[in-house]
Scaffold this motif. Structure first.
Motif, PDB file in Angstrom:
ATOM      1  N   GLY A 216      -9.183   9.996  -7.352  1.00  0.00           N
ATOM      2  CA  GLY A 216      -9.771   8.714  -6.981  1.00  0.00           C
ATOM      3  C   GLY A 216      -8.843   7.726  -6.321  1.00  0.00           C
ATOM      4  N   SER A 217      -7.587   8.139  -6.007  1.00  0.00           N
ATOM      5  CA  SER A 217      -6.658   7.238  -5.325  1.00  0.00           C
ATOM      6  C   SER A 217      -6.903   7.255  -3.825  1.00  0.00           C
ATOM      7  CB  SER A 217      -5.212   7.631  -5.615  1.00  0.00           C
ATOM      8  OG  SER A 217      -4.912   7.453  -6.983  1.00  0.00           O
ATOM      9  N   CYS A 218      -6.514   6.172  -3.158  1.00  0.00           N
ATOM     10  CA  CYS A 218      -6.836   6.025  -1.731  1.00  0.00           C
ATOM     11  C   CYS A 218      -5.704   6.414  -0.795  1.00  0.00           C
ATOM     12  CB  CYS A 218      -7.283   4.601  -1.434  1.00  0.00           C
ATOM     13  SG  CYS A 218      -5.962   3.357  -1.503  1.00  0.00           S
ATOM     14  N   GLY A 219      -4.554   6.862  -1.317  1.00  0.00           N
ATOM     15  CA  GLY A 219      -3.470   7.248  -0.427  1.00  0.00           C
ATOM     16  C   GLY A 219      -2.999   6.079   0.418  1.00  0.00           C
ATOM     17  N   LYS A 220      -2.839   6.334   1.727  1.00  0.00           N
ATOM     18  CA  LYS A 220      -2.473   5.300   2.699  1.00  0.00           C
ATOM     19  C   LYS A 220      -1.153   4.611   2.351  1.00  0.00           C
ATOM     20  CE  LYS A 220      -6.118   3.232   4.688  1.00  0.00           C
ATOM     21  NZ  LYS A 220      -7.390   2.487   4.839  1.00  0.00           N
ATOM     22  N   THR A 221      -0.207   5.405   1.858  1.00  0.00           N
ATOM     23  CA  THR A 221       1.162   4.935   1.726  1.00  0.00           C
ATOM     24  C   THR A 221       1.583   4.359   3.072  1.00  0.00           C
ATOM     25  OG1 THR A 221       1.736   6.480  -0.026  1.00  0.00           O
ATOM     26  CG2 THR A 221       3.545   5.764   1.398  1.00  0.00           C
ATOM     27  N   LYS A 222       2.245   3.197   3.068  1.00  0.00           N
ATOM     28  CA  LYS A 222       2.510   2.551   4.356  1.00  0.00           C
ATOM     29  C   LYS A 222       3.761   1.687   4.335  1.00  0.00           C
ATOM     30  CE  LYS A 222      -1.549   0.703   3.764  1.00  0.00           C
ATOM     31  NZ  LYS A 222      -2.851   0.161   4.136  1.00  0.00           N
ATOM     32  N   LEU A 223       4.323   1.530   5.535  1.00  0.00           N
ATOM     33  CA  LEU A 223       5.415   0.591   5.768  1.00  0.00           C
ATOM     34  C   LEU A 223       4.910  -0.487   6.704  1.00  0.00           C
ATOM     35  CD1 LEU A 223       8.436  -0.235   5.525  1.00  0.00           C
ATOM     36  CD2 LEU A 223       8.835   1.122   7.602  1.00  0.00           C
ATOM     37  N   ILE A 224       5.136  -1.751   6.314  1.00  0.00           N
ATOM     38  CA  ILE A 224       4.710  -2.912   7.093  1.00  0.00           C
ATOM     39  C   ILE A 224       5.951  -3.657   7.561  1.00  0.00           C
ATOM     40  CG2 ILE A 224       3.198  -4.929   7.130  1.00  0.00           C
ATOM     41  CD1 ILE A 224       1.772  -2.380   6.246  1.00  0.00           C
ATOM     42  N   ASP A 225       5.937  -4.117   8.823  1.00  0.00           N
ATOM     43  CA  ASP A 225       7.099  -4.841   9.331  1.00  0.00           C
ATOM     44  C   ASP A 225       6.980  -6.341   9.052  1.00  0.00           C
ATOM     45  OD1 ASP A 225       5.604  -6.151  11.326  1.00  0.00           O
ATOM     46  OD2 ASP A 225       6.346  -4.883  12.947  1.00  0.00           O
ATOM     47  N   PRO A 226       8.024  -7.137   9.349  1.00  0.00           N
ATOM     48  CA  PRO A 226       8.008  -8.567   8.992  1.00  0.00           C
ATOM     49  C   PRO A 226       6.979  -9.417   9.733  1.00  0.00           C
ATOM     50  CG  PRO A 226      10.261  -7.786   9.300  1.00  0.00           C
ATOM     51  CD  PRO A 226       9.366  -6.712   9.804  1.00  0.00           C
ATOM     52  N   LYS A 227       6.327  -8.850  10.726  1.00  0.00           N
ATOM     53  CA  LYS A 227       5.258  -9.572  11.411  1.00  0.00           C
ATOM     54  C   LYS A 227       3.876  -9.153  10.909  1.00  0.00           C
ATOM     55  CE  LYS A 227       7.794 -10.445  15.698  1.00  0.00           C
ATOM     56  NZ  LYS A 227       7.803 -10.261  17.182  1.00  0.00           N
ATOM     57  N   GLY A 228       3.857  -8.295   9.873  1.00  0.00           N
ATOM     58  CA  GLY A 228       2.601  -7.865   9.279  1.00  0.00           C
ATOM     59  C   GLY A 228       1.974  -6.668   9.953  1.00  0.00           C
ATOM     60  N   ALA A 229       2.693  -6.007  10.846  1.00  0.00           N
ATOM     61  CA  ALA A 229       2.161  -4.847  11.560  1.00  0.00           C
ATOM     62  C   ALA A 229       2.497  -3.560  10.815  1.00  0.00           C
ATOM     63  CB  ALA A 229       2.725  -4.786  12.968  1.00  0.00           C
ATOM     64  N   ILE A 230       1.570  -2.616  10.835  1.00  0.00           N
ATOM     65  CA  ILE A 230       1.798  -1.320  10.192  1.00  0.00           C
ATOM     66  C   ILE A 230       2.735  -0.487  11.064  1.00  0.00           C
ATOM     67  CG2 ILE A 230       0.735   0.841   9.451  1.00  0.00           C
ATOM     68  CD1 ILE A 230      -1.811  -0.756   8.835  1.00  0.00           C
ATOM     69  N   VAL A 231       3.890  -0.116  10.508  1.00  0.00           N
ATOM     70  CA  VAL A 231       4.833   0.750  11.206  1.00  0.00           C
ATOM     71  C   VAL A 231       4.354   2.186  11.138  1.00  0.00           C
ATOM     72  CG1 VAL A 231       7.216   1.576  11.284  1.00  0.00           C
ATOM     73  CG2 VAL A 231       6.738  -0.807  10.666  1.00  0.00           C
ATOM     74  N   HIS A 232       3.930   2.590   9.940  1.00  0.00           N
ATOM     75  CA  HIS A 232       3.382   3.940   9.746  1.00  0.00           C
ATOM     76  C   HIS A 232       2.519   3.932   8.494  1.00  0.00           C
ATOM     77  CE1 HIS A 232       3.094   8.291  10.181  1.00  0.00           C
ATOM     78  NE2 HIS A 232       3.280   8.376   8.865  1.00  0.00           N
ATOM     79  N   GLU A 233       1.457   4.728   8.528  1.00  0.00           N
ATOM     80  CA  GLU A 233       0.567   4.839   7.380  1.00  0.00           C
ATOM     81  C   GLU A 233       0.175   6.299   7.185  1.00  0.00           C
ATOM     82  OE1 GLU A 233      -2.820   1.957   6.302  1.00  0.00           O
ATOM     83  OE2 GLU A 233      -3.841   3.568   7.383  1.00  0.00           O
ATOM     84  N   CYS A 234       0.231   6.764   5.943  1.00  0.00           N
ATOM     85  CA  CYS A 234      -0.174   8.133   5.624  1.00  0.00           C
ATOM     86  C   CYS A 234      -1.699   8.237   5.527  1.00  0.00           C
ATOM     87  CB  CYS A 234       0.466   8.569   4.309  1.00  0.00           C
ATOM     88  SG  CYS A 234       2.259   8.682   4.358  1.00  0.00           S
ATOM     89  N   SER A 235      -2.178   9.437   5.353  1.00  0.00           N
ATOM     90  CA  SER A 235      -3.618   9.686   5.268  1.00  0.00           C
ATOM     91  C   SER A 235      -4.180   9.221   3.928  1.00  0.00           C
ATOM     92  CB  SER A 235      -3.903  11.175   5.440  1.00  0.00           C
ATOM     93  OG  SER A 235      -3.504  11.876   4.266  1.00  0.00           O
ATOM     94  N   ARG A 236      -5.480   9.278   3.806  1.00  0.00           N
ATOM     95  CA  ARG A 236      -6.147   8.894   2.562  1.00  0.00           C
ATOM     96  C   ARG A 236      -6.145  10.019   1.539  1.00  0.00           C
ATOM     97  NH1 ARG A 236     -11.390   8.074   2.717  1.00  0.00           N
ATOM     98  NH2 ARG A 236     -11.614   6.131   1.545  1.00  0.00           N
ATOM     99  N   THR A 237      -5.942  11.256   1.970  1.00  0.00           N
ATOM    100  CA  THR A 237      -6.207  12.389   1.078  1.00  0.00           C
ATOM    101  C   THR A 237      -5.079  13.402   0.939  1.00  0.00           C
ATOM    102  OG1 THR A 237      -7.238  13.598   2.911  1.00  0.00           O
ATOM    103  CG2 THR A 237      -8.692  12.259   1.524  1.00  0.00           C
ATOM    104  N   LYS A 238      -4.118  13.422   1.851  1.00  0.00           N
ATOM    105  CA  LYS A 238      -3.129  14.484   1.865  1.00  0.00           C
ATOM    106  C   LYS A 238      -1.803  14.061   1.233  1.00  0.00           C
ATOM    107  CE  LYS A 238      -4.873  16.534   6.163  1.00  0.00           C
ATOM    108  NZ  LYS A 238      -4.527  16.869   7.573  1.00  0.00           N
ATOM    109  N   GLU A 239      -1.169  15.005   0.571  1.00  0.00           N
ATOM    110  CA  GLU A 239       0.201  14.795   0.123  1.00  0.00           C
ATOM    111  C   GLU A 239       1.112  14.820   1.340  1.00  0.00           C
ATOM    112  OE1 GLU A 239       0.684  16.474  -4.321  1.00  0.00           O
ATOM    113  OE2 GLU A 239       0.598  18.021  -2.787  1.00  0.00           O
ATOM    114  N   GLU A 240       2.003  13.861   1.438  1.00  0.00           N
ATOM    115  CA  GLU A 240       2.920  13.834   2.569  1.00  0.00           C
ATOM    116  C   GLU A 240       4.068  12.871   2.297  1.00  0.00           C
ATOM    117  OE1 GLU A 240       1.199  11.831   6.180  1.00  0.00           O
ATOM    118  OE2 GLU A 240      -0.658  11.891   4.981  1.00  0.00           O
ATOM    119  N   ILE A 241       5.044  12.929   3.177  1.00  0.00           N
ATOM    120  CA  ILE A 241       6.193  12.035   3.096  1.00  0.00           C
ATOM    121  C   ILE A 241       6.115  11.040   4.240  1.00  0.00           C
ATOM    122  CG2 ILE A 241       8.704  11.850   3.157  1.00  0.00           C
ATOM    123  CD1 ILE A 241       8.825  14.736   2.145  1.00  0.00           C
TER     124      ILE A 241
END
Length: 263
Positions: free
Chosen positions: A201-226
């Motif tokens: 039931g977790s949503c994934g979407k591990t993410k890095l956000i920069d100081p201007k609030g922009a997404i640098v990178h975001e993982c998927s909702r369902t897959k294991e990944e780095i």
């Protein structure tokens, strides 16, 4: 500088399997050059357990931190490793920041507990102090903590360059996860790294956000990944020249907060 966050699915109650999977991901991130690696909340135990089971697994999760100290020391990498901590008869959702020499620089206890977590765990002390590491000054929060904007602001005012959020964020909370992490980064002109789980039931979407609030990178909702990203702290100063939120901040609004030179 390369940083990594591990998005993985934990098997509730299966310490050995979770530990080995977590180590595999960490070693993979190390091979790819990561200098900071973050694991998600309660990754070694799983999240959907009863209080007696959490209590039974507590020492094993803490022992894993010792194993990761050896990994940090051997590979000269900074690790953020969540676990279950215990003081007296009380249990805490916790994480340790492990320096590249294996030293535990800080152990943080989750200070705001979501819903039924309050039946299993105690609130941690509500003190928010970033820690200087070999890769920069970082602040740590756990899951529900990020939903309170004051905590991130205090960390930023005290010099945090990167706010790390280890989490088990559910699908029902996905919208908040998507809004609040970029908001905390933009409001405070800092980087925010959110390491979330998948499955159960977790949503994934591990993410890095920069100081201007922009997404640098975001993982998927369902897959294991780095999540593996380059991070340049010089972007903070550049963002603050254009977005002076912290320069305009009135320290008198928070009694006891010592002014820090950020500009």
């Amino acid at each position: 500088m390369k940083i990594a966050a591990i998005q993985m699915e934990s098997i509730s109650g299966q310490i050995d399997k979770n530990r080995e999977k977590g180590k595999k991901f960490v070693y993979e991130a190390i091979k790819k050059g990561a200098q900071l690696i973050v694991l998600p909340e309660l990754w070694s135990s799983g999240y959907h357990l009863t209080k007696p089971v959490f209590a039974k697994l507590q020492q094993e999760t803490k022992d894993i931190v010792e194993q990761f100290r050896a990994i940090a020391r051997e590979h000269s990498v900074v690790l953020v490793v969540p676990f279950i901590d215990k003081k007296g008869e009380d249990f805490f959702i916790a994480l340790s920041v492990i320096e590249s020499n294996g030293e535990i620089l800080k152990t943080y206890h989750k200070s705001f507990l979501w819903d039924k977590e309050q039946l299993h765990f105690k609130h941690g002390e509500r003190k928010y102090d970033p820690i200087q590491t070999s890769i920069g000054k970082i602040g740590t929060l756990i899951c529900y903590d990020i939903e309170f904007p004051e905590l991130s602001r205090i960390l930023a005012l005290r010099g945090a360059q990167l706010i790390i959020v280890s989490s088990v964020t559910r699908l029902a909370s996905e919208k908040r996860w998507d809004i609040q992490l970029p908001a905390r980064a933009l409001d405070n002109t800092v980087f925010v790294l959110g390491a979330n789980t998948v499955g159960e039931g977790s949503c994934g979407k591990t993410k890095l956000i920069d100081p201007k609030g922009a997404i640098v990178h975001e993982c998927s909702r369902t897959k294991e990944e780095i999540l593996l990203c380059d991070l340049d702290f010089s972007q903070i100063d550049k963002a603050r020249l254009k977005i002076p939120y912290l320069k305009e901040f009135d320290y008198s609004l928070v009694p006891g907060l010592v002014e820090t030179k950020l500009y």
